[in-house]
Design an enzyme around this catalytic site. Structure first.
Site, PDB file in Angstrom:
ATOM      1  N   TRP A 103       0.822  -1.216   0.000  1.00 15.18           N
ATOM      2  CA  TRP A 103       0.000   0.000   0.000  1.00 15.18           C
ATOM      3  C   TRP A 103       0.850   1.258   0.000  1.00 15.18           C
ATOM      4  CZ3 TRP A 103      -4.324  -0.538  -2.164  1.00 15.18           C
ATOM      5  CH2 TRP A 103      -4.993  -1.749  -2.069  1.00 15.18           C
ATOM      6  N   ASP A 173      -1.895   6.802   6.268  1.00 18.39           N
ATOM      7  CA  ASP A 173      -2.972   6.004   5.682  1.00 18.39           C
ATOM      8  C   ASP A 173      -3.386   5.006   6.761  1.00 18.39           C
ATOM      9  OD1 ASP A 173      -4.570   4.167   4.403  1.00 18.39           O
ATOM     10  OD2 ASP A 173      -3.109   3.630   2.850  1.00 18.39           O
ATOM     11  N   LYS A 197     -13.174  -1.217   6.358  1.00 17.05           N
ATOM     12  CA  LYS A 197     -12.576  -2.242   7.221  1.00 17.05           C
ATOM     13  C   LYS A 197     -13.026  -2.035   8.673  1.00 17.05           C
ATOM     14  CE  LYS A 197      -8.839  -1.956   3.986  1.00 17.05           C
ATOM     15  NZ  LYS A 197      -9.113  -3.092   3.110  1.00 17.05           N
TER      16      LYS A 197
HETATM   17  N1  PMP Z   1      -4.541   1.648   1.917  1.00 17.09           N
HETATM   18  C1  PMP Z   1      -4.640   0.493   2.605  1.00 17.09           C
HETATM   19  C2  PMP Z   1      -3.757   0.286   3.797  1.00 17.09           C
HETATM   20  C3  PMP Z   1      -5.568  -0.469   2.210  1.00 17.09           C
HETATM   21  O1  PMP Z   1      -5.671  -1.616   2.899  1.00 17.09           O
HETATM   22  C4  PMP Z   1      -6.396  -0.230   1.088  1.00 17.09           C
HETATM   23  C5  PMP Z   1      -7.454  -1.207   0.634  1.00 17.09           C
HETATM   24  N2  PMP Z   1      -7.300  -2.493   0.965  1.00 17.09           N
HETATM   25  C6  PMP Z   1      -6.223   0.977   0.393  1.00 17.09           C
HETATM   26  C7  PMP Z   1      -5.311   1.899   0.849  1.00 17.09           C
HETATM   27  C8  PMP Z   1      -7.035   1.277  -0.846  1.00 17.09           C
HETATM   28  O2  PMP Z   1      -8.312   1.577  -0.446  1.00 17.09           O
HETATM   29  P1  PMP Z   1      -9.520   1.785  -1.458  1.00 17.09           P
HETATM   30  O3  PMP Z   1      -9.851   0.458  -2.018  1.00 17.09           O
HETATM   31  O4  PMP Z   1     -10.578   2.350  -0.555  1.00 17.09           O
HETATM   32  O5  PMP Z   1      -9.090   2.746  -2.495  1.00 17.09           O
END
Ligand code: PMP
Length: 362
Positions: A103, A173, A197
């Site tokens: 991520w 994040d 989540k």
């Molecule tokens: N950052 C993290 C730590 C994530 O776990 C995720 C999604 N699993 C995201 C960003 C991306 O999120 P989204 O699908 O809402 O764009």
């Protein structure tokens, strides 16, 4: 629990049963209005009261100081990967990132579209199985901000203590661990998190931003992608994701009923300890992926001797009513996501299943 699955999905993920029931009860007729909340104007009094109450609940539960704005946005955390550099970047400044896994990599890739970036630390040499110590960070003097991924959902590593970045704003994040434990918002310039989540359904992204960082962006930034647009309008510049915000409202009330973030942390630790103990005491049958000091409270990642055995584990776990235990397709292995709403009983059931599986296959 009767007909509920043991849900270990990584996101969208388990929601509290109580919340689902409440939403069901209010679905067709919200508070005697003769309409679903989804059918109402976002400019009407009924929706507005839900909207502002949700902000208030989040402020209370996360301890958000008055000089921070709370925004409810769309586009997922992935859109924040771009909005952060678009809004916080400035000529002559570099966007600094800590590279801790999949991520963080996506956030870095996006920031590169908008200007110079620097990697303040990377754990790539350790296969992203740990969080760097503060001493390893090399933050450039002209950093516009330092970005961290508080919990790497795929790798299963989580920051325990955030670095002191002095006058450089810390951006986090927190998509996969917001409100899993108490939070000192004042340490951060900006926090963002997709809701799907720990907070509610997909479709809403929360941004908590210190007011002095909401300026006029340096470059040309579309109106919808400026924090200022949403901060000025209380996240009602355009039509917000009303139903998602309402669901967050219910989840936050549930969280309050659990005793708030501190109580949640105790429960989360208990849940995580059960699974890590099962791994550590398996004599090597299960192997935890993350280094012990960086283990996530939210995503427990582990491997077995070979992929055949892992496949069998997934198949048999599904037959026994467990959902979502297959690791992310990029890394393989196994992963149990145990967000706030995953009940202790699900975790206990998984631990029993793991022991039994080992007895039959070990
Ligand atoms: N950052 C993290 C730590 C994530 O776990 C995720 C999604 N699993 C995201 C960003 C991306 O999120 P989204 O699908 O809402 O764009």
């Amino acid at each position: 629990m009767a007909d509920r699955a043991y849900n270990f999905n990584a996101g969208p993920a388990a929601l509290p049963l109580e919340v689902l029931r409440q939403a069901q009860e209010q679905f067709v007729d919200f508070g005697g209005t003769g309409m679903s909340l989804m059918e109402m104007s976002h400019r009407g009094k009924v929706y507005e009261s839900v909207h502002y109450e949700t902000e208030k609940l989040l402020r209370e539960l996360a301890g958000i100081p008055d000089h921070y704005k709370v925004l409810f946005l769309q586009g997922g955390a992935s859109t924040q990967f771009a909005m952060v550099p678009m809004n916080l970047g400035a000529p002559g400044k570099v966007a600094a990132y800590v590279h801790t896994g999949a991520w963080a990599a996506k956030a870095i890739k996006e920031a590169k579209l908008f200007g110079e970036t620097a990697i303040a630390a990377s754990t790539e040499a350790d296969a992203f199985m740990r969080i760097p110590s503060s001493g390893e960070l090399n933050i450039p003097d002209n950093a516009a901000y330092l970005h961290v991924t508080s919990n790497e959902t795929i790798g299963g590593v989580q920051w325990k203590e955030y670095p002191d970045t002095g006058s450089v704003p810390l951006v986090a994040d927190m998509s996969s661990d917001i409100l899993c434990r108490p939070l000192n918002v004042a340490q951060f310039g900006l926090i963002y998190a997709g809701a799907q989540k720990n907070l509610g359904p997909s479709g809403v992204t929360i941004v908590i931003i210190r007011e002095d960082l909401i300026g006029q962006p340096a470059g040309t930034v579309p109106t919808m992608l400026q924090y200022a647009t949403h901060a000025k309008s209380g996240s009602l510049y355009n039509t917000p994701p009303t139903f998602g915000i309402y669901m967050i409202n219910l989840v936050l009330k549930w969280l309050q009923g659990q005793g708030g973030a501190a109580a949640m942390e105790r429960i989360n630790r208990e849940k995580a300890d059960i699974l890590y103990r099962e791994i550590d005491e398996s004599g090597g049958f299960y192997r935890g992926c993350a280094e012990p000091g960086s283990r996530s409270l939210m995503n427990v990642t582990f491997r077995m001797a070979d992929e055949e055995l892992e496949k069998r584990f997934v198949k048999e776990s599904e037959e026994a009513g467990f959902v979502g235990l297959k690791g992310h397709r990029d890394v393989g292995g196994l992963r149990a996501s145990i967000y706030n709403a995953v009940p202790l009983e699900s975790v206990q059931a998984l631990a029993s299943f793991m022991r039994e599986f080992k007895r039959r296959n070990g």
